[in-house]
Motif scaffolding. Structure first.
Motif, PDB file in Angstrom:
ATOM      1  N   CYS A   1     -70.008 -13.345  42.173  1.00  0.00           N
ATOM      2  CA  CYS A   1     -70.831 -12.564  41.249  1.00  0.00           C
ATOM      3  C   CYS A   1     -72.130 -13.307  40.937  1.00  0.00           C
ATOM      4  CB  CYS A   1     -70.031 -12.312  39.975  1.00  0.00           C
ATOM      5  SG  CYS A   1     -70.914 -11.408  38.705  1.00  0.00           S
ATOM      6  N   ASP A   2     -73.235 -12.569  40.876  1.00  0.00           N
ATOM      7  CA  ASP A   2     -74.523 -13.177  40.549  1.00  0.00           C
ATOM      8  C   ASP A   2     -74.649 -13.495  39.063  1.00  0.00           C
ATOM      9  OD1 ASP A   2     -75.473 -13.219  43.118  1.00  0.00           O
ATOM     10  OD2 ASP A   2     -76.602 -11.346  42.940  1.00  0.00           O
ATOM     11  N   GLU A   3     -73.899 -12.826  38.235  1.00  0.00           N
ATOM     12  CA  GLU A   3     -73.984 -13.036  36.788  1.00  0.00           C
ATOM     13  C   GLU A   3     -73.125 -14.211  36.331  1.00  0.00           C
ATOM     14  OE1 GLU A   3     -75.865 -11.290  34.493  1.00  0.00           O
ATOM     15  OE2 GLU A   3     -76.802 -10.348  36.228  1.00  0.00           O
ATOM     16  N   CYS A   4     -71.828 -14.146  36.624  1.00  0.00           N
ATOM     17  CA  CYS A   4     -70.905 -15.151  36.096  1.00  0.00           C
ATOM     18  C   CYS A   4     -70.513 -16.224  37.120  1.00  0.00           C
ATOM     19  CB  CYS A   4     -69.656 -14.479  35.546  1.00  0.00           C
ATOM     20  SG  CYS A   4     -68.668 -13.618  36.782  1.00  0.00           S
ATOM     21  N   LYS A   5     -70.927 -16.064  38.373  1.00  0.00           N
ATOM     22  CA  LYS A   5     -70.673 -17.017  39.463  1.00  0.00           C
ATOM     23  C   LYS A   5     -69.187 -17.202  39.767  1.00  0.00           C
ATOM     24  CE  LYS A   5     -75.048 -17.949  39.620  1.00  0.00           C
ATOM     25  NZ  LYS A   5     -75.828 -16.894  40.167  1.00  0.00           N
ATOM     26  N   GLN A   6     -68.358 -16.196  39.454  1.00  0.00           N
ATOM     27  CA  GLN A   6     -66.939 -16.244  39.762  1.00  0.00           C
ATOM     28  C   GLN A   6     -66.668 -15.381  40.993  1.00  0.00           C
ATOM     29  OE1 GLN A   6     -64.057 -16.681  37.077  1.00  0.00           O
ATOM     30  NE2 GLN A   6     -65.332 -18.020  35.842  1.00  0.00           N
ATOM     31  N   GLU A   7     -65.651 -15.748  41.728  1.00  0.00           N
ATOM     32  CA  GLU A   7     -65.307 -14.991  42.932  1.00  0.00           C
ATOM     33  C   GLU A   7     -64.352 -13.857  42.564  1.00  0.00           C
ATOM     34  OE1 GLU A   7     -63.639 -15.695  47.431  1.00  0.00           O
ATOM     35  OE2 GLU A   7     -63.972 -17.403  46.118  1.00  0.00           O
ATOM     36  N   ASP A   8     -64.675 -12.659  43.046  1.00  0.00           N
ATOM     37  CA  ASP A   8     -63.862 -11.479  42.757  1.00  0.00           C
ATOM     38  C   ASP A   8     -64.076 -10.474  43.881  1.00  0.00           C
ATOM     39  OD1 ASP A   8     -62.311  -9.552  41.582  1.00  0.00           O
ATOM     40  OD2 ASP A   8     -63.614  -9.213  39.871  1.00  0.00           O
ATOM     41  N   GLU A   9     -63.025  -9.749  44.254  1.00  0.00           N
ATOM     42  CA  GLU A   9     -63.158  -8.799  45.355  1.00  0.00           C
ATOM     43  C   GLU A   9     -63.951  -7.560  44.962  1.00  0.00           C
ATOM     44  OE1 GLU A   9     -59.376  -5.889  45.591  1.00  0.00           O
ATOM     45  OE2 GLU A   9     -59.030  -7.928  46.274  1.00  0.00           O
ATOM     46  N   SER A  10     -64.107  -7.299  43.682  1.00  0.00           N
ATOM     47  CA  SER A  10     -64.874  -6.135  43.240  1.00  0.00           C
ATOM     48  C   SER A  10     -66.384  -6.316  43.450  1.00  0.00           C
ATOM     49  CB  SER A  10     -64.588  -5.828  41.771  1.00  0.00           C
ATOM     50  OG  SER A  10     -65.041  -6.864  40.937  1.00  0.00           O
ATOM     51  N   VAL A  11     -66.820  -7.533  43.741  1.00  0.00           N
ATOM     52  CA  VAL A  11     -68.249  -7.786  43.967  1.00  0.00           C
ATOM     53  C   VAL A  11     -68.744  -7.013  45.187  1.00  0.00           C
ATOM     54  CG1 VAL A  11     -69.951  -9.559  44.521  1.00  0.00           C
ATOM     55  CG2 VAL A  11     -68.195 -10.024  42.839  1.00  0.00           C
ATOM     56  N   THR A  12     -68.010  -7.065  46.270  1.00  0.00           N
ATOM     57  CA  THR A  12     -68.411  -6.345  47.482  1.00  0.00           C
ATOM     58  C   THR A  12     -68.381  -4.845  47.251  1.00  0.00           C
ATOM     59  OG1 THR A  12     -67.541  -8.126  48.841  1.00  0.00           O
ATOM     60  CG2 THR A  12     -67.933  -6.036  49.927  1.00  0.00           C
ATOM     61  N   GLN A  13     -67.391  -4.366  46.524  1.00  0.00           N
ATOM     62  CA  GLN A  13     -67.301  -2.941  46.227  1.00  0.00           C
ATOM     63  C   GLN A  13     -68.495  -2.490  45.392  1.00  0.00           C
ATOM     64  OE1 GLN A  13     -63.535  -2.854  44.293  1.00  0.00           O
ATOM     65  NE2 GLN A  13     -62.391  -3.168  46.186  1.00  0.00           N
ATOM     66  N   ASN A  14     -68.860  -3.270  44.391  1.00  0.00           N
ATOM     67  CA  ASN A  14     -70.010  -2.922  43.554  1.00  0.00           C
ATOM     68  C   ASN A  14     -71.323  -3.071  44.313  1.00  0.00           C
ATOM     69  OD1 ASN A  14     -68.661  -2.166  41.209  1.00  0.00           O
ATOM     70  ND2 ASN A  14     -68.518  -4.274  40.512  1.00  0.00           N
ATOM     71  N   LEU A  15     -71.373  -3.987  45.261  1.00  0.00           N
ATOM     72  CA  LEU A  15     -72.571  -4.126  46.085  1.00  0.00           C
ATOM     73  C   LEU A  15     -72.792  -2.867  46.909  1.00  0.00           C
ATOM     74  CD1 LEU A  15     -74.872  -5.935  47.147  1.00  0.00           C
ATOM     75  CD2 LEU A  15     -73.276  -6.764  48.861  1.00  0.00           C
ATOM     76  N   ILE A  16     -71.725  -2.298  47.423  1.00  0.00           N
ATOM     77  CA  ILE A  16     -71.840  -1.071  48.205  1.00  0.00           C
ATOM     78  C   ILE A  16     -72.183   0.113  47.309  1.00  0.00           C
ATOM     79  CG2 ILE A  16     -70.526   0.564  49.607  1.00  0.00           C
ATOM     80  CD1 ILE A  16     -68.985  -1.910  50.681  1.00  0.00           C
ATOM     81  N   LEU A  17     -71.538   0.197  46.147  1.00  0.00           N
ATOM     82  CA  LEU A  17     -71.742   1.344  45.254  1.00  0.00           C
ATOM     83  C   LEU A  17     -73.077   1.306  44.525  1.00  0.00           C
ATOM     84  CD1 LEU A  17     -68.228   1.690  43.626  1.00  0.00           C
ATOM     85  CD2 LEU A  17     -69.301   3.260  45.214  1.00  0.00           C
ATOM     86  N   THR A  18     -73.438   0.159  43.974  1.00  0.00           N
ATOM     87  CA  THR A  18     -74.602   0.089  43.081  1.00  0.00           C
ATOM     88  C   THR A  18     -75.729  -0.786  43.591  1.00  0.00           C
ATOM     89  OG1 THR A  18     -73.688  -1.769  41.855  1.00  0.00           O
ATOM     90  CG2 THR A  18     -73.127   0.442  41.072  1.00  0.00           C
ATOM     91  N   SER A  19     -75.501  -1.498  44.673  1.00  0.00           N
ATOM     92  CA  SER A  19     -76.444  -2.451  45.270  1.00  0.00           C
ATOM     93  C   SER A  19     -76.731  -3.650  44.372  1.00  0.00           C
ATOM     94  CB  SER A  19     -77.746  -1.770  45.702  1.00  0.00           C
ATOM     95  OG  SER A  19     -78.534  -1.411  44.596  1.00  0.00           O
ATOM     96  N   TYR A  20     -75.794  -3.964  43.486  1.00  0.00           N
ATOM     97  CA  TYR A  20     -75.860  -5.177  42.670  1.00  0.00           C
ATOM     98  C   TYR A  20     -74.625  -6.010  42.954  1.00  0.00           C
ATOM     99  CZ  TYR A  20     -79.489  -2.911  39.933  1.00  0.00           C
ATOM    100  OH  TYR A  20     -80.633  -2.276  39.550  1.00  0.00           O
ATOM    101  N   LYS A  21     -74.798  -7.314  43.073  1.00  0.00           N
ATOM    102  CA  LYS A  21     -73.672  -8.201  43.326  1.00  0.00           C
ATOM    103  C   LYS A  21     -73.099  -8.689  42.001  1.00  0.00           C
ATOM    104  CE  LYS A  21     -73.366 -11.401  46.229  1.00  0.00           C
ATOM    105  NZ  LYS A  21     -73.540 -12.618  46.974  1.00  0.00           N
ATOM    106  N   ILE A  22     -72.366  -7.809  41.334  1.00  0.00           N
ATOM    107  CA  ILE A  22     -71.726  -8.174  40.081  1.00  0.00           C
ATOM    108  C   ILE A  22     -70.258  -7.763  40.131  1.00  0.00           C
ATOM    109  CG2 ILE A  22     -73.801  -8.144  38.653  1.00  0.00           C
ATOM    110  CD1 ILE A  22     -73.119  -5.336  37.806  1.00  0.00           C
TER     111      ILE A  22
END
Length: 56
Positions: A22-43
């Motif tokens: 995640c670009d905000e909290c710098k933690q690894e999570d599988e939802s980051v890729t999903q949100n990158l596809i949906l919203t174009s933000y790496k959060i």
């Protein structure tokens, strides 16, 4: 067949983008890729919710 250097370079860049950090909290999570596809933000999911509730 050999790959062109440009293609290898673009593959490395794509792998860095899809690293699930995640670009905000710098933690690894599988939802980051999903949100990158949906919203174009790496959060991650929790940062997305907090940004939705408190959009500052």
């Amino acid at each position: 067949m050999t790959s062109s250097p440009d293609k290898n370079n673009s593959d490395n860049i794509n792998q860095e983008e899809l690293n699930n950090i995640c670009d905000e909290c710098k933690q690894e999570d599988e939802s980051v890729t999903q949100n990158l596809i949906l919203t174009s933000y790496k959060i991650c999911k929790s940062c997305r919710v907090s940004k939705t509730i408190f959009p500052l």
